[in-house]
Design a protein around this motif. Structure first.
Motif, PDB file in Angstrom:
ATOM      1  N   ALA A  49       0.760  -1.077   0.024  1.00 28.92           N
ATOM      2  CA  ALA A  49       0.135   0.025  -0.078  1.00 28.92           C
ATOM      3  C   ALA A  49       0.893   1.303  -0.138  1.00 28.92           C
ATOM      4  CB  ALA A  49      -0.854   0.085   1.149  1.00 28.92           C
ATOM      5  N   TYR A  50       0.446   2.238  -0.919  1.00 32.17           N
ATOM      6  CA  TYR A  50       1.329   3.613  -0.852  1.00 32.17           C
ATOM      7  C   TYR A  50       0.311   4.458  -0.902  1.00 32.17           C
ATOM      8  CZ  TYR A  50       4.772   0.058  -2.783  1.00 32.17           C
ATOM      9  OH  TYR A  50       5.620  -0.862  -2.875  1.00 32.17           O
ATOM     10  N   PHE A  51       0.618   5.753  -0.342  1.00 29.92           N
ATOM     11  CA  PHE A  51      -0.366   6.761  -0.126  1.00 29.92           C
ATOM     12  C   PHE A  51       0.496   8.379  -0.378  1.00 29.92           C
ATOM     13  CE2 PHE A  51      -2.674   9.841   2.921  1.00 29.92           C
ATOM     14  CZ  PHE A  51      -3.495  10.195   2.139  1.00 29.92           C
ATOM     15  N   ASP A  52      -0.296   8.952  -1.357  1.00 29.81           N
ATOM     16  CA  ASP A  52       0.407  10.227  -1.696  1.00 29.81           C
ATOM     17  C   ASP A  52      -0.394  11.342  -1.625  1.00 29.81           C
ATOM     18  OD1 ASP A  52       2.385  11.821  -2.741  1.00 29.81           O
ATOM     19  OD2 ASP A  52       1.505  12.216  -4.523  1.00 29.81           O
ATOM     20  N   TYR A  53       0.001  12.454  -0.940  1.00 23.64           N
ATOM     21  CA  TYR A  53      -0.993  13.468  -0.404  1.00 23.64           C
ATOM     22  C   TYR A  53      -0.323  14.870  -0.564  1.00 23.64           C
ATOM     23  CZ  TYR A  53      -3.601  16.419   2.830  1.00 23.64           C
ATOM     24  OH  TYR A  53      -4.020  17.582   3.454  1.00 23.64           O
ATOM     25  N   ASN A  54      -1.309  15.547  -1.337  1.00 19.80           N
ATOM     26  CA  ASN A  54      -1.138  16.963  -1.682  1.00 19.80           C
ATOM     27  C   ASN A  54      -2.012  17.925  -1.443  1.00 19.80           C
ATOM     28  OD1 ASN A  54       1.385  17.607  -3.068  1.00 19.80           O
ATOM     29  ND2 ASN A  54       0.820  16.776  -4.937  1.00 19.80           N
ATOM     30  N   GLY A  55      -1.530  18.911  -0.664  1.00 20.48           N
ATOM     31  CA  GLY A  55      -2.392  20.192  -0.396  1.00 20.48           C
ATOM     32  C   GLY A  55      -3.141  19.906   1.094  1.00 20.48           C
ATOM     33  N   GLU A  56      -3.534  20.993   1.389  1.00 15.42           N
ATOM     34  CA  GLU A  56      -3.956  21.107   2.992  1.00 15.42           C
ATOM     35  C   GLU A  56      -5.179  22.182   2.959  1.00 15.42           C
ATOM     36  OE1 GLU A  56      -0.700  23.983   5.242  1.00 15.42           O
ATOM     37  OE2 GLU A  56      -0.829  21.638   5.416  1.00 15.42           O
ATOM     38  N   GLY A  57      -5.828  22.088   4.300  1.00 16.94           N
ATOM     39  CA  GLY A  57      -7.082  23.264   4.468  1.00 16.94           C
ATOM     40  C   GLY A  57      -8.092  22.512   4.907  1.00 16.94           C
TER      41      GLY A  57
END
Length: 557
Positions: free
Chosen positions: A459-467
């Motif tokens: 399993a791989y997880f890539d996360y971009n951005g916040e708010g």
């Protein structure tokens, strides 16, 4: 309160001068036998000076008079720049271009001065506004400098043929231009909000539609200017002329309907006032008094300045205050107040008991509402996680006899448990606040993937951005993620999750290799449609590609 006859006549003259300027332009445009720009400048200058006279005569607060007078002078400067550009400077020259850039000094600062003027509403004449408001000069100056230095960066206007062949009719608007327009729009809206909130006379608030008329005309003109530059209105009035008229007309409407305080028809105000009031000069002569005012003497008015005086056997209260050149006084019929005071004195104990009972009832009502809200929240959580709870119950009630199968079932139960825990936490946040931090969604997916790895799935997880996400968006994204995971187990051997969040969209993409089941494209169709989202799933070489796209509309995500 109506405008005085003098005000109506002078306003009519100003409007006629503007219309004459438009008529002169039409004659010059169609016949071209004379130079009309200087004539138009004289008409607008005359109307501006008439308006300045109006401001000095009618406005009470010196700071407001000063701000709007400077605004009118800037309009004259604006028209002077335009006249010089078209009458004395060669077309396409460097000086003509900079004269055009200079338009934006009066255009930007005029609206700021108008904004400063309305900040004085509701404040005493000797009490200036906070100096912190002067910080607004900084963005205004930055916007203006950005346009004046356009030749260096081309971020306000871009000329396709280059500066050498520039034209004020063939260019592309840039960032600084749109910021300038947005800044002016924000200030205009702020002006309307401030005058509406601070206006002390509710009747005048109903006339807020009148100053909106010049703004509506500005919008109509802008649309006509964009889509039909050869239209009659654009030919009759060029942008600087029309905007000068709109600025003055907007403020004049605010003044005329008394959203900005003025002393126009001052005597009529006192004569028709519904309160008992009047004005006495230093010689003891009552100059103005309302129809509701009771007869009073000079001695009574002077004595009432320090202490209130009761008239008509205590039924009327008289108060006065020294003003420039005399005294202002007002009376109030307190007969009803006296009667109520007597009744209140008799009913004091009863009211105290009733208040105690009301307090107890209010507390019970608050507790009841709190319990109902908690029950509703628990019902929502139970309903949302019912499928996962049922699956966990089935796994526990009918355990596999094989150790390996039992171990896989328990690992799968851990995935379900993680979803139940995280979804419950997000629902609690959603009920407390309509927004859920995007980091909470990220943590939920991360924890679920930790248990997915226990099942032997990469399993791989890539996360971009916040708010901050709207609660329903975050819950939908996590529900889609969980559905993909549950449908892929136990055959899936790898999963890749990508979560991309910006101010305009949320995009969740999942790649699942060798899934046990393939989600239908109609999966959660109603929920997806309800929030305006797009859900898509494709399969290629035993890999399922799932995509959830949520448009956020540029608001708080």
């Amino acid at each position: 309160m109506q405008r005085s006859r003098e005000t109506r006549i002078l306003n009519f003259i100003c409007v006629m001068l503007v219309l004459l300027a438009g008529a002169v332009r039409l004659l010059g445009y169609y016949y071209g036998t004379f130079s009309y720009n200087s004539i138009i400048f004289m008409f607008f200058t005359a109307s501006a000076f008439i308006w300045i006279y109006q401001l000095q005569r009618r406005l009470v607060q010196p700071d407001v008079r000063r701000n709007l007078t400077v605004c009118a002078l800037m309009m004259i400067f604006w028209m002077m720049l335009r006249t010089i550009k078209y009458e004395f400077l060669p077309d396409g020259s460097f000086t003509a271009r900079y004269a055009w850039y200079l338009y934006y000094i009066p255009q930007t600062f005029c609206v700021l001065l108008m904004f400063f003027s309305v900040l004085h509403i509701g404040r005493p004449q000797n009490r200036p506004i906070s100096r912190l408001w002067n910080l607004l000069y900084i963005p205004t100056a930055i916007i203006t400098l950005g346009i004046l230095t356009n030749d260096l960066h081309r971020l306000a206007f871009y000329f396709p043929d280059g500066l050498a062949k520039w034209s004020d009719s063939d260019y592309i608007h840039g960032l600084f231009y749109y910021i300038s327009v947005l800044w002016i729009a924000v200030l205009f809206v702020s002006i309307l909000v401030i005058v509406f909130v601070r206006c002390a006379v509710p009747e005048n608030r109903r006339k807020i539609w009148l100053p909106m008329i010049p703004l509506a005309l500005a919008v109509i003109y802008s649309i006509s200017y964009i889509f039909n530059e050869d239209g009659l209105i654009v030919i009759t009035f060029k942008m600087p002329e029309f905007m000068c008229f709109i600025f003055a007309a907007f403020m004049e409407c605010l003044i005329s309907v008394h959203l900005i305080p003025s002393n126009d028809s001052y005597g009529d105000f006192w004569n028709t006032s519904s309160i008992g009031a009047g004005i006495m000069d230093n010689n003891g002569v009552i100059r103005y008094k309302s129809e509701q005012s009771v007869p009073v003497t000079e001695e009574q008015i002077r004595n009432a300045e320090k202490n209130a005086i009761f008239l008509n056997y205590g039924r009327v209260l008289l108060k006065s205050h020294a003003i420039h050149g005399g005294f202002g006084y007002w009376t109030k019929d307190i007969t009803e107040i006296n009667r109520l005071n007597c009744e209140l004195a008799d009913l004091g104990d009863v009211l105290a008991e009733e208040n105690a009972m009301l307090d107890a009832e209010n507390k019970l009502a608050e507790e009841r509402i709190k319990v109902e809200q908690q029950n509703k929240l628990y019902d929502d959580i139970a309903r949302s996680v019912t499928p996962q709870l049922d699956r966990i119950s089935n796994l526990i009630d009918a355990p596999s006899k094989s150790d390996e199968t039992f171990e896989q079932s328990m690992k799968f139960a851990c995935i379900l448990y993680a979803y139940i825990k995280r979804l419950s936490n997000m629902l609690l946040m959603f009920h407390q606040n309509t927004y859920i931090p995007s980091g909470e969604l990220c943590l939920a997916i991360t924890e679920s993937l930790d248990y997915v790895r226990l099942c032997g799935i990469k399993a791989y997880f890539d996360y971009n951005g916040e708010g901050e996400l709207k609660g329903e968006y975050a819950l939908l994204a996590y529900e889609v993620f969980e559905s993909v995971i549950e449908s892929g187990i136990p055959k899936a051997d790898a999963v890749l999750v990508n979560l991309d969040i910006s101010s305009e969209y949320l995009n969740l993409r999942i790649e699942l290799n060798n899934p046990n089941e393939i989600l239908s494209k109609d999966f959660m169709k109603d929920k997806v449609k309800a929030v305006g989202a797009t859900f898509d799933t494709e399969t290629e070489n035993k890999t399922e590609y799932v995509s959830l796209y949520l448009p956020l509309g540029g608001e708080s995500v």
